[in-house]
Design a protein around this motif. Structure first.
Motif, short mmCIF file in Angstrom:
data_model
loop_
_atom_site.label_atom_id
_atom_site.label_comp_id
_atom_site.label_asym_id
_atom_site.label_seq_id
_atom_site.Cartn_x
_atom_site.Cartn_y
_atom_site.Cartn_z
N TRP A 15 0.80 -1.22 0.00
CA TRP A 15 0.00 0.00 0.00
C TRP A 15 0.83 1.27 0.00
O TRP A 15 0.44 2.27 -0.60
CB TRP A 15 -0.95 -0.02 1.21
N HIS A 16 1.96 1.26 0.66
CA HIS A 16 2.76 2.49 0.75
C HIS A 16 3.34 2.90 -0.59
O HIS A 16 3.75 4.06 -0.77
CB HIS A 16 3.87 2.32 1.79
N THR A 120 -12.52 15.06 10.89
CA THR A 120 -11.85 16.00 11.80
C THR A 120 -10.36 15.73 11.96
O THR A 120 -9.59 16.65 12.22
CB THR A 120 -12.51 15.94 13.19
N GLU A 121 -9.94 14.47 11.81
CA GLU A 121 -8.54 14.14 12.07
C GLU A 121 -7.82 13.55 10.86
O GLU A 121 -6.71 13.96 10.52
CB GLU A 121 -8.46 13.13 13.24
N GLY A 122 -8.46 12.61 10.19
CA GLY A 122 -7.78 11.88 9.13
C GLY A 122 -7.42 12.70 7.92
O GLY A 122 -6.35 12.50 7.31
N HIS A 131 -1.74 5.24 5.97
CA HIS A 131 -1.42 3.83 5.78
C HIS A 131 -0.70 3.25 6.99
O HIS A 131 -0.90 2.07 7.34
CB HIS A 131 -0.58 3.64 4.52
N ASP A 132 0.13 4.06 7.66
CA ASP A 132 0.76 3.60 8.90
C ASP A 132 -0.31 3.29 9.95
O ASP A 132 -0.21 2.28 10.67
CB ASP A 132 1.72 4.67 9.45
N SER A 136 -1.38 -0.37 11.69
CA SER A 136 -1.50 -0.68 13.12
C SER A 136 -2.82 -1.40 13.42
O SER A 136 -2.88 -2.25 14.32
CB SER A 136 -1.40 0.60 13.96
N ILE A 137 -3.87 -1.05 12.68
CA ILE A 137 -5.15 -1.75 12.86
C ILE A 137 -5.05 -3.19 12.37
O ILE A 137 -5.53 -4.13 13.01
CB ILE A 137 -6.29 -1.01 12.13
#
Length: 443
Positions: A15-16, A120-122, A131-132, A136-137
């Motif tokens: 993905w990166h 609000t954040e993403g 992607h990082d 983690s998920i």
């Protein structure tokens, strides 16, 4: 050939590599179409891996696309997504596929929070940072060990046994058999053995364990052979309630591909599991006889059914990788809804399918009432709470009688099972229609 030398049939997606090389700190809303689409597609395929239906996956992909200023169309199945993103000038199309399917409500909950907070954040994060975060998920797999999942199956099938009419002896044997069977299935799944092998071995082991315990009881405790009726309950951990119910929800939203594929997947599991249990019954000389009748006052029936339903739903919810608070929430709803269903049948002679519809409707309405307070996705509460209503006993008896060519009896059991299976998603669907305006319309 060892597992480490077996070449993967599904290649990993890096993905990166879809992120802009020179845009490490550029917000994703200003990134290229390819980078935006990679986030949308990856979240979609991760949601699909959790066992949720096509409508939920598409809705989540749309939410991300709107925030990033692109348009997304998606065709979603059981294990694959084909989607296209447009930005008014260019288009980007990708096909993604899972290596396996399952249910993971904990992962689903984390993804739902990611989508809810994306506005609000993403959107201020770069593609690499997003992607990082998704890495983690994905790194957090199951919350529970095979031993814990075996115990969860044991608790669920023990409760299931009482609800079907079994006593303490049947409950104990089913508890041990289901625990060992699901432990074996989890170990096989962990080592990536194929679906059919996992079903056949785990169901066979569960039935063999039940029969072995009962034989010891007959020899040393002089137990009646009539207690063999509960051997069916030892294999009910295999019943694919989640895909059965989500298939109905997808079909209601005209997601025909996903609905039909999910239904086909569930039927495959049912077919392999019931055939395995039937063959084991022939080998071990077991018959699906009626349970020995238990006499209890009405108040005790209701109390024990509430307790058994709670244990059954809690066990299944843990098997779906739910955190304990989520499992308890689903179990409380399931205890009320399933006990209501059973009492409607016993007290006022409701047809089982009609009672199943009301039970599922009740579970859906209760989940809607507490959804915002509980903070969990609706589907992670509603589906586990009614999985215990899926008529696994009816399906097995239908197949057993089909195998011995008792066709009229087989058709009766299958017809009863089909009516109940149809009623369960309908109950959830109408609860959703009554309480969720976004689900009520075809948009």
């Amino acid at each position: 050939m060892s597992q480490s030398t077996i070449q993967k049939n599904h290649m990993d997606v890096l993905w990166h590599e879809y992120t802009d090389n020179n845009g490490e700190n550029i917000p994703v809303t200003q990134a290229s179409l390819t980078e935006k689409a990679s986030i949308i597609g990856r979240v979609g395929i991760m949601l699909l891996s959790c066992g949720t239906g096509a409508w939920r996956v598409r809705s989540s992909m749309n939410t991300l696309a709107e925030t990033m200023g692109v348009t997304c169309t998606a065709d979603i199945g059981l294990m694959s997504i084909e989607y296209t993103c447009f930005d008014g000038e260019e288009g980007f199309t990708q096909s993604l596929c899972l290596t396996n399917t399952g249910v993971n409500t904990s992962k689903l909950n984390r993804l739902e929070h990611f989508i809810r907070n994306f506005e609000t954040e993403g959107k201020t994060m770069s593609g690499n940072q997003l992607h990082d975060f998704l890495d983690s998920i994905e790194e957090i797999h199951g919350l529970y060990s095979p031993v814990a999942l075996g115990i969860a199956a044991a608790i669920a099938c023990g409760g299931f046994t009482f609800l079907l009419g079994g006593g303490l002896i049947e409950m104990f044997c089913a508890f041990i058999g289901a625990g060992l069977g699901n432990f074996l299935r989890c170990k096989l799944t962990k080592h990536h053995y194929t679906l059919f092998l996992g079903i056949v071995l785990s169901v066979s082991f569960a039935c063999l364990s039940y029969a072995g315990l009962l034989k010891l009881g007959e020899v040393f405790l002089h137990l009646s052979v009539r207690h063999e009726a509960g051997y069916i309950c030892a294999m009910l951990f295999i019943i694919p309630g989640f895909p059965f119910i989500t298939s109905g929800i997808d079909l209601a939203k005209l997601d025909m591909r996903s609905g039909i594929e999910r239904l086909g997947y569930a039927l495959i599991i049912i077919l392999v599991a019931t055939m395995s249990a039937w063959i084991m019954a022939l080998i071990l000389h077991l018959q699906p006889v009626d349970f020995l009748k238990i006499s209890l006052p009405l108040s005790d029936w209701i109390l024990f059914r509430l307790l058994a339903s709670f244990c059954g739903v809690f066990g299944f919810s843990i098997m779906f990788n739910s955190p304990v608070p989520l499992a308890v929430t689903a179990a409380l709803i399931g205890a009320i809804a399933n006990t209501l269903r059973l009492e409607l049948v016993d007290l006022i002679n409701f047809p089982p399918a009609a009672a199943a519809f009301i039970g599922a409707l009740t579970a859906g309405l209760l989940a809607s009432l507490i959804k915002n307070k509980a903070g969990y996705p609706r589907i992670s509460v509603t589906v586990p709470s009614i999985v215990i209503m899926v008529p696994g006993l009816y399906l097995y008896r239908g197949f057993y009688n089909l195998g011995i060519m008792s066709l009229a009896t087989s058709a009766t059991w299958f017809a009863s099972a089909i009516l109940i299976i149809l009623a369960l998603p309908l109950g959830l669907i109408f609860a959703r229609i009554l309480t969720d305006k976004t689900f009520r319309y075809c948009t």
